[in-house]
Scaffold this motif. Structure first.
Motif, short mmCIF file in Angstrom:
data_model
loop_
_atom_site.label_atom_id
_atom_site.label_comp_id
_atom_site.label_asym_id
_atom_site.label_seq_id
_atom_site.Cartn_x
_atom_site.Cartn_y
_atom_site.Cartn_z
N UNK A 3 51.54 28.55 27.47
CA UNK A 3 52.58 28.75 27.76
C UNK A 3 53.52 29.07 25.69
N UNK A 4 53.35 28.14 25.57
CA UNK A 4 53.15 28.22 23.60
C UNK A 4 52.99 29.92 23.08
N UNK A 5 52.43 29.81 23.59
CA UNK A 5 52.00 31.69 22.77
C UNK A 5 52.95 32.20 22.82
N UNK A 6 53.37 32.06 23.94
CA UNK A 6 54.68 33.51 24.65
C UNK A 6 55.52 33.83 23.73
N UNK A 7 55.89 35.14 24.02
CA UNK A 7 57.06 35.09 22.93
C UNK A 7 58.20 34.87 23.14
N UNK A 8 58.38 34.11 23.66
CA UNK A 8 59.80 33.64 24.48
C UNK A 8 60.16 31.69 24.44
N UNK A 9 58.71 31.83 24.09
CA UNK A 9 58.88 30.27 24.85
C UNK A 9 59.62 29.17 23.12
N UNK A 10 59.14 29.74 21.76
CA UNK A 10 59.90 29.42 21.15
C UNK A 10 61.68 29.32 20.46
N UNK A 11 61.66 30.72 21.00
CA UNK A 11 63.34 31.10 20.64
C UNK A 11 63.47 30.24 22.51
N UNK A 12 63.39 30.57 23.19
CA UNK A 12 63.93 29.46 24.79
C UNK A 12 63.41 28.05 24.30
N UNK A 13 63.03 27.79 23.44
CA UNK A 13 62.91 26.32 23.03
C UNK A 13 63.93 25.55 22.29
N UNK A 14 64.50 26.98 20.98
CA UNK A 14 65.39 26.33 20.35
C UNK A 14 66.63 26.42 20.71
N UNK A 15 66.85 27.20 21.87
CA UNK A 15 68.03 27.87 22.43
C UNK A 15 67.98 26.20 23.15
N UNK A 16 67.59 25.58 23.63
CA UNK A 16 67.69 24.35 24.61
C UNK A 16 67.62 23.06 23.55
N UNK A 17 67.47 23.57 22.78
CA UNK A 17 67.52 21.86 22.27
C UNK A 17 68.84 22.22 21.39
N UNK A 18 69.25 23.26 21.11
CA UNK A 18 70.96 23.02 20.50
C UNK A 18 71.28 22.92 21.49
N UNK A 19 71.58 23.39 23.35
CA UNK A 19 72.51 22.64 24.31
C UNK A 19 71.95 21.90 24.64
N UNK A 20 70.65 21.08 24.10
CA UNK A 20 70.41 19.15 24.62
C UNK A 20 70.92 18.46 23.33
#
Length: 345
Positions: A3-20
């Motif tokens: 899953x971490x190789x998916x091109x949307x994983x890190x952008x979504x993880x970053x956005x989730x970190x900001x929201x968290x």
């Protein structure tokens, strides 16, 4: 596929970190949504509303970068389109007249298409490098915007025009629906037709695409036209939101934020495969980060430094080469004895 190789994983993880982060730091201020007069209000709604111009510019920039180019003139096009629209409306007797507003919008979009065509011709026909070709309009365009406004801030009092940037539809800002429409159109054109394949082919290998029969010249002109159109719509939203046009400051540095959004979204600056959804998420990351910085009380004089540092960290985390280097160094320090044994064997 991990899953971490998916091109949307890190952008979504970053956005989730900001929201968290905001969930723990200021949950009431950040996540509270109120309904007043049938319209939704709150920080999350503001992020979508104020981030709409950046998302539009970034969508157009994505297609340009996918061809291996760059468009540094989008900020100036934003200023020019807003200035042209406000100037046209300010000359009318009834500024809220629908015909006058539509004429102003048509002129703004028309001049943006001309500017996009200018960039496309410089790059595809004359052969000037994209960064230089668009740099010309970046510098000259800001002057054109100031000429249109005569160096002053043009203020309009048009409810019809103001609806573009500050109006609501179904309780949500109207600008969100504009972005959704442009995103859907861009997605359909690039994923449901051969245009997306042509764009990626031109960006990955221009010579091979030419030998395959792809008319790269027309592809390049098309993407610069579309990028100019997206910048013009963003300029209309910005100017209508504040009911004024500022040729000097409107759209300032938007080109840099748009490029960052594209890169964060996973599209390579060298051209080739592109990700529109990743770009949208990247733009939301930038807007959320900007809002968060203001909410936590970072001094204005170091806001850009903090923003640049966070974006740098995000880009490094996304880099597969950087992650592999970190893992390799960690293993070297964690198991030095085993490496020595392997070396001697």
């Amino acid at each position: 596929m991990r899953i971490h190789r998916h091109h949307l994983f890190w952008p979504l993880a970053t956005l989730a970190a900001l929201l968290l982060f905001n969930l723990f730091y200021s949950p009431e201020d950040f996540y509270t949504i109120q309904v007043r007069g049938g319209h939704l209000y709150g920080t999350l709604i503001d992020i979508l509303n104020f981030g709409s111009p950046l998302i539009l510019v970034a969508i157009g920039m994505t297609l340009v970068i996918a061809t291996g180019g760059i468009d540094l003139s989008v900020g100036s096009v934003v200023a020019i389109s807003g200035a042209m629209a406000c100037l046209t409306i300010s000359k009318g007797a009834d500024q809220s007249a629908l015909g006058l507003v539509m004429t102003a919008i048509g002129l703004a979009l028309g001049i943006a298409l001309v500017l996009g065509l200018w960039n496309g011709l410089l790059v595809s026909v004359i052969g000037i490098q994209p960064i230089i070709a668009t740099l010309i309009l970046m510098v000259a365009g800001r002057g054109i915007a100031q000429l249109i406004t005569s160096g002053q801030i043009i203020t309009v009092t048009s409810d019809s025009y103001g609806y573009i940037g500050s109006g609501s539809l179904l309780g949500l800002p109207f600008s969100i629906f504009i972005v959704a429409a442009v995103f859907v159109i861009a997605g359909l054109l690039t994923r449901s037709t051969a245009l997306g394949l042509f764009i990626e082919s031109v960006g990955r290998n221009p010579n091979a695409s030419r030998l395959a029969g792809i008319r790269s010249r027309y592809v390049l002109i098309a993407v610069y036209l579309f990028c100019g159109l997206c910048a013009a719509i963003a300029g209309l939203i910005l100017s209508s939101n504040v009911s004024s046009a500022d040729g000097n400051n409107a759209g300032l540095w938007y080109e840099l934020d748009a490029i960052l959004a594209v890169v964060i979204g996973g599209t390579s600056l060298t051209g080739g495969r592109f990700y529109l959804m990743g770009t949208v998420i990247g733009a939301l990351i930038i807007q959320t980060l900007t809002t968060t910085i203001y909410m936590i009380g970072v001094p204005p004089e170091i806001t850009l430094v903090v923003k640049a540092f966070v974006v740098l960290v995000v880009c490094l985390i996304q880099s597969e080469t950087f992650r592999k280097t970190l893992v390799q160094r960690w293993k070297t320090r964690r198991y030095p004895a085993e490496r020595e044994v392997v070396k001697h064997v």
